[in-house]
Design a protein around this motif. Structure first.
Motif, short mmCIF file in Angstrom:
data_model
loop_
_atom_site.label_atom_id
_atom_site.label_comp_id
_atom_site.label_asym_id
_atom_site.label_seq_id
_atom_site.Cartn_x
_atom_site.Cartn_y
_atom_site.Cartn_z
N ILE A 188 3.46 0.71 6.62
CA ILE A 188 4.23 -0.21 7.47
C ILE A 188 3.28 -1.04 8.33
CG2 ILE A 188 5.90 -0.33 9.36
CD1 ILE A 188 7.11 2.31 8.06
N LEU A 189 2.25 -0.41 8.87
CA LEU A 189 1.27 -1.15 9.67
C LEU A 189 0.55 -2.21 8.83
CD1 LEU A 189 -0.28 1.71 11.84
CD2 LEU A 189 1.20 -0.16 12.62
N LEU A 190 0.20 -1.86 7.61
CA LEU A 190 -0.45 -2.84 6.73
C LEU A 190 0.50 -4.00 6.40
CD1 LEU A 190 -2.41 -0.43 4.38
CD2 LEU A 190 -3.41 -2.12 5.94
N GLY A 191 1.77 -3.69 6.19
CA GLY A 191 2.75 -4.75 5.95
C GLY A 191 2.88 -5.67 7.16
N ALA A 242 1.21 -15.45 9.23
CA ALA A 242 1.63 -16.32 10.33
C ALA A 242 0.43 -17.10 10.88
CB ALA A 242 2.29 -15.50 11.43
N MET A 243 -0.71 -16.44 11.01
CA MET A 243 -1.92 -17.12 11.48
C MET A 243 -2.34 -18.21 10.49
SD MET A 243 -2.85 -15.99 14.43
CE MET A 243 -1.12 -16.21 14.72
N GLU A 244 -2.21 -17.91 9.21
CA GLU A 244 -2.56 -18.90 8.20
C GLU A 244 -1.64 -20.12 8.31
OE1 GLU A 244 -3.71 -19.08 3.52
OE2 GLU A 244 -2.12 -17.70 4.10
N TYR A 245 -0.37 -19.89 8.56
CA TYR A 245 0.56 -21.00 8.72
C TYR A 245 0.16 -21.87 9.91
CZ TYR A 245 4.08 -19.15 5.45
OH TYR A 245 4.76 -18.74 4.35
N HIS A 283 8.02 -15.07 -0.05
CA HIS A 283 7.36 -13.78 -0.24
C HIS A 283 7.27 -13.02 1.08
CE1 HIS A 283 3.86 -11.07 -0.49
NE2 HIS A 283 4.40 -10.76 -1.65
N GLY A 284 6.91 -13.74 2.15
CA GLY A 284 6.83 -13.11 3.47
C GLY A 284 8.15 -12.51 3.90
N TRP A 293 8.35 -2.22 -2.93
CA TRP A 293 7.06 -2.56 -2.32
C TRP A 293 6.03 -2.91 -3.39
CZ3 TRP A 293 6.53 -4.04 2.39
CH2 TRP A 293 5.27 -4.14 2.95
N HIS A 294 6.02 -2.15 -4.48
CA HIS A 294 5.09 -2.46 -5.57
C HIS A 294 5.43 -3.80 -6.21
CE1 HIS A 294 2.72 1.13 -5.36
NE2 HIS A 294 3.75 1.92 -5.59
N PHE A 295 6.72 -4.10 -6.31
CA PHE A 295 7.13 -5.41 -6.83
C PHE A 295 6.61 -6.52 -5.93
CE2 PHE A 295 10.24 -8.91 -6.79
CZ PHE A 295 10.08 -9.36 -8.10
N VAL A 296 6.72 -6.35 -4.62
CA VAL A 296 6.21 -7.34 -3.67
C VAL A 296 4.70 -7.49 -3.85
CG1 VAL A 296 5.85 -7.75 -1.18
CG2 VAL A 296 8.09 -7.06 -2.01
#
Length: 127
Positions: free
Chosen positions: A33-36, A44-47, A70-71, A108-111
């Motif tokens: 969850i933390l990695l997600g 968000a930073m990239e945006y 995707h996000g 999650w694996h699909f994502v």
């Protein structure tokens, strides 16, 4: 690599549940969850720092729509895994009864797989 690492941690959680290692499953789910969340933060930073906007042609529109969609799915998956985390803390899962978690892990694996395709098409091929 952040999201791919979370695929490893969700698999660790799954194996921990199967082996009856409740604490390890909780640790692995927490890390997933933390990695997600970290992935979402980086996106968000990239945006914010992107030198183009959604209105700057086909690439900008494709980039923001594809990565944004995707996000959204990352947020949904994180929520799904968060619910599984709560259920694991409350000892709802056993080694033979944990389909709710398995469904979340499959999602999650699909994502993850979708992210690989997006990364290749937008960041490698598209740039």
């Amino acid at each position: 690599t952040v999201l791919l690492a979370s695929g490893v941690t969700v698999t660790w959680a799954h194996h921990s549940i199967i082996e009856g290692e409740r604490k390890q499953a909780i640790q692995a789910l927490t890390l997933t969850i933390l990695l997600g969340g970290y992935f979402t933060f980086l996106q968000a930073m990239e945006y914010c720092e992107a030198p183009f906007t959604i209105a700057d042609g086909v690439y900008g529109a494709t980039f923001f729509v594809a990565t944004g969609f995707h996000g959204l799915h990352v947020l949904i998956g994180s929520t799904f895994l968060g619910i599984c985390h709560l259920r694991q803390v409350q000892n709802h899962f056993t080694s033979t009864h944990h389909f709710g978690f398995e469904a979340a892990a499959w999602y999650w694996h699909f994502v993850d797989v979708v992210w690989l395709l997006l990364y290749i098409s937008i960041y490698w091929w598209g740039s």
